[in-house]
Structures are given as C-alpha cells and as structure tokens.
Design an enzyme around this catalytic site. Structure first.
Site, PDB file in Angstrom:
ATOM      1  N   ASP A 324      -3.000  -3.859  -4.071  1.00  0.00           N
ATOM      2  CA  ASP A 324      -1.836  -4.633  -3.634  1.00  0.00           C
ATOM      3  C   ASP A 324      -0.600  -3.748  -3.494  1.00  0.00           C
ATOM      4  O   ASP A 324      -0.529  -2.667  -4.073  1.00  0.00           O
ATOM      5  CB  ASP A 324      -1.529  -5.757  -4.638  1.00  0.00           C
ATOM      6  CG  ASP A 324      -1.177  -5.206  -6.004  1.00  0.00           C
ATOM      7  OD1 ASP A 324      -1.833  -4.249  -6.440  1.00  0.00           O
ATOM      8  OD2 ASP A 324      -0.237  -5.727  -6.634  1.00  0.00           O
ATOM      9  N   GLU A 325       0.339  -4.243  -2.729  1.00  0.00           N
ATOM     10  CA  GLU A 325       1.695  -3.702  -2.659  1.00  0.00           C
ATOM     11  C   GLU A 325       1.715  -2.174  -2.632  1.00  0.00           C
ATOM     12  O   GLU A 325       2.361  -1.545  -3.463  1.00  0.00           O
ATOM     13  CB  GLU A 325       2.509  -4.203  -3.866  1.00  0.00           C
ATOM     14  CG  GLU A 325       2.595  -5.718  -3.931  1.00  0.00           C
ATOM     15  CD  GLU A 325       3.412  -6.201  -5.115  1.00  0.00           C
ATOM     16  OE1 GLU A 325       4.195  -7.140  -4.927  1.00  0.00           O
ATOM     17  OE2 GLU A 325       3.276  -5.656  -6.234  1.00  0.00           O
TER      18      GLU A 325
END
Ligand code: ACM
Ligand code: ZN
EC number: 3.2.1.52
Length: 755
Positions: A324-325
């Site tokens: 993620d991210e």
C-alpha cells in the site's frame, strides 16, 4: 392443552428470552433454548471420547481456574453420565472445520465436533454462558446449538510499527480474538517508524531500525514532536512463543513485512537498498513517505533473506507483503529503476510495482506460501496467485474476486478501528473517521455485485488497528472493544443488521465480562447519536436523537442538559439557528457524555440538492443532503459531517423552492495533507431562475480560502435566484514531496449556506 394456549406460552417464552438474550457473540447459527439449567461444580467430570488433543480441555480448565478457582477432572469412562461434559470429536486431526454441536441438558453437557477447532469453539460458547464472577451456583441454561462459521478469515490486525506493544499484551490480544472465535491475527511488523522483528542475518534492522529519536504528539495536523527515543522489537524466541500461543487457540498469525513502501526504518539501517542511497532516519512523522525500496537485485536478495527467516517463524499459508501507499516519486527519478522499466518492457512505475510484487510472489510460492497484499497491488496488474486485502473501500476486493483472486474485506468505512467510535469531542484523539459499533455491525463482506461463483473468493473480513494515536495497550483495548465483537459476528456470518437491537442487548451484557477481565472498553455505545433528515416543512431540518434506551434529555439554549431538562419524545424540527445539547439519563443520573450540535439555518438548509459527481462511499454516507443539513463539518476532526470526492470535482445544484433574493454563499472546505485532503482550486457560485441558464456571480481563489482557513465566503450584489450552483474543482494530483505524491487528491466539502 389447547393449541391456542401453547401458542400463548411459546410467545411468552420467546418474549422472556428476547428481553434478555443469552450473551453469545458471535451468535450461533442455530440455537434452541430449553427449560432448566445444568449446574457445573467441582464434581463435574469431563468425559473424553476419542479426543486426540487435550489442549482445548486444558484451556477450558485454565478459564475455570481463573474465573471460579477450580478445575475439572477428565476421565475416559464414567460409571454414570450424570454431571459430565461428554466430548466426541469426529476427527481430531481435522484442523479446518470449526463445526460443533453443543447440548446442555439438565444432567449432562454434550459436545460433538468435527475437529479440535469445533471443540475449542464449543468451550468458548460454554464460557460465555457461565455466570460472570463467583456465584453460589454455576448455572448454564439448557440449550441446543449447532454452529459453524461462514467465513474462513475472521481477522484482527495490529500495527506494532507506529507504537510497540509488549509480548504480554500481544497474548491478551490473541485471547480477545479467541473469545470471539476469530482465527487470524495479522501482525503488521514493519513500518517507516519502526522495524519490530529480529532478523539474524541483518542485525541493524533492529539495532537501528527499531528505534526513532522522537514521535508525533497530538494530531498529525498539529505537526508537533517530542524528542524521546522510542522503540522496541520482538526477538525470534518471543515470536515463536506468540505463534505457539496463538496456535493453541486455533489462531493463525499472518506476519506483514511491508514493501516496497512504508520501509524507511529498514532503509535507515540499510540505505543502499533505496534509490538515492540515503542517509535516512527512522521516521518520526506519521503518513506516507517517499523513500521506498529500489527494485534492484540487492533489494530482492535482502528481502528473500528476510522472508526466509520469517517463513521459519510463521507457518501461515499467507504472508502479507504490504504493497500500500508506495509513492513512485523516487522510482521516477532513479536511473536503475527507469532502466529496469525499459528492460522488462513495463509501461510505467505502477507496472514496476507489479513486477516487484510478482517477483516476491514467485519466491514465496516456491516455498509453498501465498502472498496477500493491500489493494494497491491491483494497480499495474495482480500477481498470478495473490490474495487482496481491500481497504480503500470494497471496490478493490470486488475487482479482485471478479478476476478469481481471493479477498479479505477490510474497508476503511466499516473495519478501521483507528477511527472515532463516538462524538469526537468526547473521545481521545484519533486519526479521523466515524465508525460506530452499529456501523461495523452493518458490514456485509460479500457484495451484492458478486455472482455466487465470484462470492466464493471472499475469504472473510478483518478489523484494522493502526496505532499512530494509540500508545498504550489500554488505548488499543479501548479502540477495539467493543467494535471487534460486532465484526466477529459479521465474520462468523450470523449478523443481521435488522436485528441490531438484539446484538446490542447481548453486547451490553459483555461489558460486565470486560470489567471482570479488566479490559478498558469504550462506552460510546451509550452516547446519544443523531441523524438529520429533510423536513417536509418549508424551513429547516428534522433532528433525530437515539440512545440505547429511552431517556434522552436536551436543551436548545446552550446550557448542559440535566435530568429535568426537556425529555426527548419525538424528532425535533429545527427551523432556526440554535445549538442542541443532549445526554442520556437513567434514574436521574447522567449516563453518557453530552453531545452538542450547532445548527446554522439558512435559505439552503433542507432544500433539494443534486450532485454532478457522487462522493466516495467511505465519506459520503449522508450523500448530497449533508451539504444542506444545517450542520457544518467540524473543522478539526473530519470524521462526520463532510462528504469526500476522490479525484473528482464537486458540482452541486440547490433548488431553493421559490425565487428569492440572495447575496451571500458560504462553503466549507477542508485540508489535511497527511490524509491526502486538499482545498479545491477555487469555489464558484452561479445563480439561475429557471435551472437551465446559470450566471456566475462570484469566485474565490484557493489563496483566499487558505486565508479564511477553509471557509469560502462569497458576497455579491443582491440577485434573484431559485437555483444556486456551486462548483469546487478538485486540486488534482498530490504534489511532489507531500504524503501520497502523485495520487489523486481528496476534496472534502461541507455545508453550503445561502443568505
Ligand atoms: C492502509 O491502511 N494503509 C492499508
Ligand atoms: Zn530505484
């Protein structure tokens, strides 16, 4: 007996039980309550049939010992079936099915289970049926239960990167999962702010990576820090102990080793694995940071070596690899990254991330394991066998299931236990959001958008506990209890949102269990909640208040309510600006914190409004009405009264109902860079008398909005208008150097006030 009388008695019986349901959470699949009780005492014998494992009995005895001070003896044959708990495990080697039957008769308890998990769950159910604390008699109501879970992944996650929690608390956390028949502990072990797992081959990961020079204090938006050295990590011996402890409770520990993002702590220890070479410090600031692993050979060698040690510690089928991210900023400016994109024929940096994950998957698959990652791993193409953890809503999970990939649903809207659970003013600082117990309970892991065949890919649901704003075990307990109880029932598959009241009645009984066990739980459930809806009157809105029980008192003059303030009997019509304060009272005593709601009633309040683009599901439950509900979004805490657009513009049209003079429009917008929220490029007002031809009357630039701290206030010469249009264009892409750089900005808008 005549049949009418039987019906009457059955009804009476049902009413009696519905008033005080057995406090079973998750609710069993089938449950028939009978008359009478079994009385458990020191003389009760556990009669073992062919049970292959004694662990479940050992744990039940541990429970009895700590709660009541005695244990039960076990035997293979008893002269009499009276006062026994008789156990039959069909196949003790079956380590998959949680199916069990539990019969409590007056003289005997019978447990039949498919495997040892079912036996464990039968004992959990029994524990919930026993009285809390020492009583004269340990009565268990007679009952017949047939039970099994619907979903195979009933998870709770814990971030130990932002804050570190000692081994003893991790065991307690596992106990909480066990109590609610959850079976997966997702242990988030590496972060920008700390690497928490000992890796023998790379000692600097914990010598350097486990410690930071200071931490953020207060909310991210305040940008304040302390300078206290902070950190900690788990040795491999401690991890083995935790994994074994969980295994006894039929809980799988799924470790998360984040990559390519959220890795600054690792890069602080080994900067040569980055694109720039560093140097780096273990991060003190929460959020999303630009420095991520560079996908070079040295990085893959490092990660494979790390994972090899991880695999030795964790026997789980799934290994969580994060994903993620992960900003693409460094990769865009890194010659080796760009050369790799060329060499592999990749389209862009998203495909480079996909290449990264595929390589790791190949390695883990070769060791007989599967990967699971956050839903960003869909971008640039899913690795062939990857499972997806859907967190930015359920869309990613739905897309993955349609591609025949396994999915765990953990959308921020229902499953993020770092969000507020009550009125933010009455709660400890949290990241934002507003996720009540009822909201969690309303979650449906299998979307209606999926066919029966696609739905099979939904493994289950999980609660996520990110700990930026939780620095003690007690605070973690407060955030998960009681929301995880609601999620446990959702994941077991017996939740029914139309019977929320029944769940709540069972849950409130669990509060005594929490008290007996010393668990620090939230009582936000008792707080008065409110809902506002359009009024059929010309002016104003309707304000609805709700508490767990009848007993709300309120004021409209700004004073705090008392037991003699006006009693709330029916929804209130709010047709002029005022502040309503309310609390819940029982026997003259205040039982909940005061909630306070200012209303700003203007010409637009409660009027018809339509939106060109719909807000994102995570921040838009109230829909367009939120913008004219008379309640301005709380400026500090963006939990509730805002609607959010992700990458989209806001264009709203309000029908004032009749032609009238207008000369001012005020719109509230929000900024919070850590949460990727940016002011719009500008805000513009247009007016019309027919709803077709609109004239622009005012526009404010973002510079002025910044000056006004998020208030776009637009005054203009008096205009005749029946329709008002407000346009607020999204800021676009997040600029370089900011958290989430390159991603779409969020635009948060609230009240549109017309005067
Ligand atoms: C996440 O919450 N960043 C998965
Ligand atoms: Zn690079």
């Amino acid at each position: 007996m005549t049949s009418r009388l039987i019906v009457f008695l059955v009804l009476l019986f049902n009413i009696a039980f519905s008033q005080n349901p057995l406090p079973l959470i998750p609710k069993p699949k089938e449950l028939v309550q009978k008359e009478g009780d079994f009385v458990l005492n020191k003389g009760t014998l556990i009669l073992i049939g062919n049970s292959g494992s004694n662990t479940e009995i050992k744990l039940f005895n541990q429970f009895l010992k700590s709660a009541y001070g005695f244990e039960l003896k076990t035997t293979n044959n008893s002269k009499s079936p009276l006062n026994t708990i008789q156990i039959q495990v069909e196949n003790p080697k079956d380590n998959q099915s949680g199916e069990y039957e539990l019969k409590v008769l007056n003289s005997q308890i019978q447990i039949f289970s498919k495997g040892n998990i079912g036996l464990f769950y039968a004992f959990q159910t029994l524990e919930q049926m026993l009285p809390i604390g020492k009583t004269a008699e340990l009565k268990i109501p007679c009952i017949e239960i047939k039970d099994e879970p619907k979903y195979v992944w009933r998870g709770m996650h814990l971030d130990v990167g932002r804050h570190f929690f000692p081994k003893e608390f991790i065991k307690k956390y596992i106990d909480y999962l066990a109590m609610y028949k959850m079976n997966t502990f997702h242990w988030h072990l590496t972060e920008d702010q700390g690497w928490r797992i000992e890796i023998k081959k790379y000692p600097k990961l914990t010598e350097v990576g486990a410690w930071r020079k200071g931490s953020m204090v207060g909310h991210y938006n305040d940008q304040k820090f302390d300078d206290k050295k902070y950190g900690g990590f788990y040795t491999q011996e401690e991890i083995k102990e935790i994994v074994a402890y969980a295994k006894e409770r039929h809980i799988t520990v799924v470790p998360e080793i984040e990559m390519p993002g959220h890795s600054q702590a690792a890069l602080a220890a080994y900067p040569e694995l980055s694109c720039t070479g560093g140097p780096f410090e273990v991060a003190m600031q929460w959020g999303v940071l630009d420095d991520v692993y560079c996908p070079k050979e040295a990085t893959f060698e490092f990660l494979e070596n790390v994972l090899t040690e991880v695999l030795d510690l964790f026997p789980s089928e799934y290994i969580h690899i994060g994903g993620d991210e992960s900003p693409k900023t460094r990769w865009k400016n890194c010659a080796p990254c760009q050369a790799l994109i060329k060499k592999e024929g990749l389209k862009d940096e998203h495909e480079l991330q996909s290449y990264f994950i595929r390589r790791i998957e190949k390695f883990l698959n070769s060791k007989g394991r599967q990967i699971i990652g956050w839903d960003e791993i869909l971008e640039g193409g899913l690795a062939p066998n990857a499972a997806v953890m859907s967190w930015r809503g359920t869309e990613g999970g739905i897309a993955a299931a349609k591609q025949k990939h396994k999915v765990v649903m953990t959308p921020g809207s229902h499953c993020y236990f770092d969000h507020y659970q009550g009125e933010p003013k009455n709660e400890p600082v949290a990241i934002g959001g507003y996720t009540t117990v009822e909201k969690v309970y309303s979650f449906e892991p299998t979307s209606k958008e999926l066919t029966e065949e696609e739905a099979k890919y939904i493994l289950g649901a999980q609660g996520n506990v990110w700990t930026e704003y939780m620095n003690t075990p007690e605070h973690v307990e407060y955030m998960i209890m009681p929301r995880m109880a609601a999620l446990a029932e959702v994941a077991w598959g017996t939740s029914d949102v139309s019977k929320y009241q029944d769940f709540q009645n069972r849950l409130i009984q669990h509060f005594s269990v929490y008290e007996a066990k010393g668990i620090n739980y939230s009582k936000a459930l008792f707080e008065v909640t409110s809902k506002v809806s359009p009024s059929d009157k010309e002016q104003g809105v309707v304000f609805l208040l709700k508490s767990t029980k009848d007993g709300i008192h309120f004021t409209t003059d700004g004073t705090n309510p008392t037991a003699v303030s006006k009693k709330y009997e029916e929804p209130l019509l709010v047709s002029q600006s005022q502040t309503i304060k309310a609390a819940y009272f029982e026997d003259g005593k205040q039982k909940s914190a005061v909630i306070e709601q200012p209303f700003f009633i203007t010409k637009s309040t409660g009027k018809k409004i339509s939106l060109e683009n719909q807000p994102h599901g995570n921040y838009g439950i109230g829909g367009s009405f939120t913008l004219v509900d008379g309640m301005r979004g709380n400026m500090e805490k963006y939990g509730r009264d805002w609607i959010g657009f992700w990458g989209k513009d806001m264009e709203a049209t309000i029908d004032l109902g009749k032609k009238q003079d207008v000369s001012k429009v005020t719109v509230d917008v929000l900024t919070s860079e850590g949460s990727w929220i940016y002011y719009p490029k500008y805000v513009e007002v247009l007016v019309s008398t027919d709803g077709k031809m609109f004239r622009s009357v005012k526009r404010v630039a973002v510079e002025e909005i910044i000056q006004q701290k998020g208030m776009a206030s637009m005054t203009f010469d008096k205009q005749k208008a029946k329709y008002i249009k407000v346009i607020a264009p999204n800021a676009g892409k997040i600029p370089e150097g900011k958290p989430g750089a390159g991603s779409d900005c969020w635009l948060f808008v609230d009240e549109i006030m017309v005067e």
